[in-house]
Design a protein around this motif. Structure first.
Motif, PDB file in Angstrom:
ATOM      1  N   ARG A  29      34.393  31.892  57.301  1.00  0.00           N
ATOM      2  CA  ARG A  29      34.474  33.201  58.462  1.00  0.00           C
ATOM      3  C   ARG A  29      34.706  34.396  57.943  1.00  0.00           C
ATOM      4  N   LYS A  69      41.438  37.101  73.519  1.00  0.00           N
ATOM      5  CA  LYS A  69      40.841  35.831  72.174  1.00  0.00           C
ATOM      6  C   LYS A  69      39.187  35.870  72.559  1.00  0.00           C
ATOM      7  N   HIS A  70      39.205  35.414  73.996  1.00  0.00           N
ATOM      8  CA  HIS A  70      37.471  34.682  74.710  1.00  0.00           C
ATOM      9  C   HIS A  70      36.740  35.492  73.393  1.00  0.00           C
ATOM     10  N   SER A 115      35.846  36.169  69.195  1.00  0.00           N
ATOM     11  CA  SER A 115      35.943  34.399  69.083  1.00  0.00           C
ATOM     12  C   SER A 115      35.164  34.061  68.091  1.00  0.00           C
ATOM     13  N   THR A 116      33.973  35.284  67.317  1.00  0.00           N
ATOM     14  CA  THR A 116      33.209  34.449  66.656  1.00  0.00           C
ATOM     15  C   THR A 116      33.974  34.192  64.968  1.00  0.00           C
ATOM     16  N   LYS A 155      37.194  30.613  66.333  1.00  0.00           N
ATOM     17  CA  LYS A 155      36.452  29.430  66.572  1.00  0.00           C
ATOM     18  C   LYS A 155      36.180  29.053  65.461  1.00  0.00           C
ATOM     19  N   GLY A 156      36.915  27.105  65.287  1.00  0.00           N
ATOM     20  CA  GLY A 156      37.445  26.287  64.310  1.00  0.00           C
ATOM     21  C   GLY A 156      38.685  27.083  63.830  1.00  0.00           C
ATOM     22  N   ILE A 189      42.531  26.015  72.911  1.00  0.00           N
ATOM     23  CA  ILE A 189      41.208  26.538  71.457  1.00  0.00           C
ATOM     24  C   ILE A 189      41.302  27.695  71.200  1.00  0.00           C
ATOM     25  N   LEU A 190      40.897  28.659  72.134  1.00  0.00           N
ATOM     26  CA  LEU A 190      41.335  30.057  71.226  1.00  0.00           C
ATOM     27  C   LEU A 190      42.773  30.592  72.501  1.00  0.00           C
TER      28      LEU A 190
END
Length: 548
Positions: free
Chosen positions: A226, A284-285, A290-291, A294-295, A446-447
């Motif tokens: 990413r 951030k969502h 978020s792309t 995420k992770g 998470i985010l």
């Protein structure tokens, strides 16, 4: 009280880009003319860079002048901008990219670098020390010194080892008086000594009020697939557009699979329920962000005020015995969303003005900074962008942005008008009876995250048993006035959870958790009654940012 005293030709307060550029340039001039000047830089952070927080996209113009061989000297500029995007976030899900032809030229980043400003300051420190500059981190400049004629003669560092009642503990050490022929103040936005100097010398007389934004930033490590080194994304619109608030978002891809993500919230907002921290967590969502996130793993958090009034708010920067430079004065070019190169240039001009005075054998006179400033590209750049911030405040992001494009791209800065926003940011807050409460979603871990875990990632530390550095002029005012009028807004505008209303036996009071303070200065700026004054805690306290 007896204090140790040290004397220097020049004392610089603050080891940011402005202060370090001052020290380096002055040392270079002394070396060129075979003169021996003593130059000292004091920094309140535990180390240089510990309190430095910026986006940051860096323009090299000032660095090219200061150290033309910066590449050979291994300056930490490793990631050139490779892809420059600007988008409008229409809502929670949708966005569209804005064509570069429709953007003001100032917002284009070809030739710039994605950097850690903290790491650049650490590198500038190395160059300064090689030139003979003495640098002392962990020493907070707490008070000003004047002579009988009213000229600044130096500073006093904060006393160490006082308890909450200001009584001396066993570990007490008196602060040191640093005397100087000239003192340069480069504390960053809303510096507490700079604020005093502006008032004492009336440096802002006839000027538009300074305007500010609060910048919130996180550093993430994301999966390699990413990561796109040099990708720069700027955005406006959601989530701030839902509350009529102006500001912008960013996501920068650095080296080593790291990205910087942030939100800038203009502090002239009106809704007392608005929480800049929670708006950032919502941002951030958005799929545009978020792309990439995420992770990934969040590894650092921080926040800092930004002086963004531009030339119309820039105070007189010279006074008897010293100079006020960089973001302490407000040299940021908000039309570029950049202030590091302008801060450095202001420091270099300050060094040249002070060098001339020292060369003539002068002390505590008023350095001739203004003439150099007026003849410099720094003045030209700020003059060309003088309308940008006021246009956004007065007309909103879309109309104001269109006017900026007209000025910069079509009129090529040949505009006879100057827009001004004469209302100070703290006067813009409106009562709660004009708004419905804003309900922010719970963080998902998470985010989005809460304030306590975020402050933890800032590595903030203060000695608990020391005088509170957040001073209330009227301790009862927050409950007596602000609670009913604004639901005490410090609970929300502070991005670190320093202020909270607690109730005991049915009586509310404002509790100040000073140990949480990340030195952003939002409280000193946004408090609607200007009831809060931020002063320096013990040296070495506050955040300890890694490479923000």
């Amino acid at each position: 009280m007896d204090r140790e005293c040290m004397e220097f030709d020049v004392v610089v307060v603050g080891a940011g880009p402005a202060g370090l550029a001052t020290a380096c340039r002055l040392a270079q001039l002394a070396k060129q003319h075979q003169l021996d000047f003593t130059i000292c830089v004091v920094e309140k952070g535990a180390e240089v860079g510990a309190h430095i927080l910026s986006g940051a996209i860096f323009e090299t113009r000032a660095l090219d002048e200061l150290f033309p061989d910066w590449e050979g000297l291994a300056a930490p500029l490793d990631t050139p901008v490779t892809d420059d995007q600007f988008c409008y976030l229409a809502n929670r899900f949708n966005h569209f990219n804005v064509l570069h032809a429709l953007l003001p030229n100032t917002l284009k980043n070809a030739g710039n670098y994605v950097i850690s400003l903290a790491n650049l300051c650490r590198w500038l420190t190395q160059q300064a020390e090689r030139l003979g500059v003495e640098i002392y981190p962990g020493f907070a400049a707490s008070r000003l010194r004047y002579n009988e004629n009213g000229a600044v003669t130096g500073i006093v560092t904060s006393d160490m080892g006082l308890d909450k009642q200001r009584q001396q503990k066993a570990s007490f050490e008196a602060g040191i008086e640093l005397k100087a022929k000239y003192t340069v103040f480069a504390e960053g936005s809303r510096g507490h000594l700079g604020k005093q100097l502006i008032a004492t010398f009336q440096l802002d007389q006839g000027k538009q009020p300074q305007h500010y934004a609060l910048g919130l930033k996180e550093l993430w490590e994301i999966p390699p697939e990413r990561h796109q080194p040099g990708l720069v994304i700027h955005g406006i619109g959601w989530p701030l557009n839902q509350t009529g608030t102006t500001g912008g978002s960013f996501l920068y891809h650095l080296e080593h699979n790291q990205v910087a993500v942030g939100l800038i919230v203009d502090l002239n907002y009106a809704n007392p329920y608005l929480s800049p921290f929670d708006e950032f967590q919502r941002l951030k969502h958005h799929p545009k962000f978020s792309t990439y996130l995420k992770g990934g793993q969040r590894i650092a958090y921080g926040a800092r005020a930004i002086s963004k009034g531009g030339l119309s708010s820039l105070p007189k920067q010279q006074f008897a015995g010293g100079l006020l430079i960089g973001c302490d004065a407000g040299t940021l070019n908000f039309a570029k969303i950049k202030g590091s190169h302008t801060a450095m240039k202001s420091g270099m001009l300050a060094a040249e003005a002070i060098f001339d005075e020292l060369q003539q054998g002068n002390s505590q006179t008023e350095p001739d900074y203004q003439r150099r400033f007026n003849d410099s590209w720094l003045y030209q750049e700020l003059n060309e962008s003088r309308n940008f911030g006021a246009q956004i405040h007065l007309f909103g992001e879309l109309v104001g942005g269109a006017l900026a494009t007209l000025e910069h791209n079509l009129l090529h800065h040949r505009m006879p008008w100057t827009f001004k926003d004469k209302q100070a940011d703290h006067r813009c807050l409106k009562p709660i009876d004009q708004y419905k409460p804003l309900i922010y979603p719970n963080p998902d871990g998470i985010l989005s995250f809460d304030k306590p875990s975020s402050v933890y990632l800032s590595a903030t530390h203060h000695e608990e048993d020391q005088p509170c550095h957040l001073l209330l002029a009227d301790e009862q005012l927050p409950v007596r006035n602000h609670l009913s009028l604004y639901d005490e807004p410090s609970q929300r505008y502070c991005p670190a959870g320093v202020y909270e209303i607690v109730t005991k036996n049915g009586h509310p009071r404002l509790q100040i958790n000073a140990a949480n303070c990340i030195h952003c200065k939002a409280c000193d700026i946004k408090d609607p009654s200007q009831n809060i004054t931020w002063v320096c805690p013990e040296g070495g306290g506050g955040p300890n940012y890694p490479n923000m």
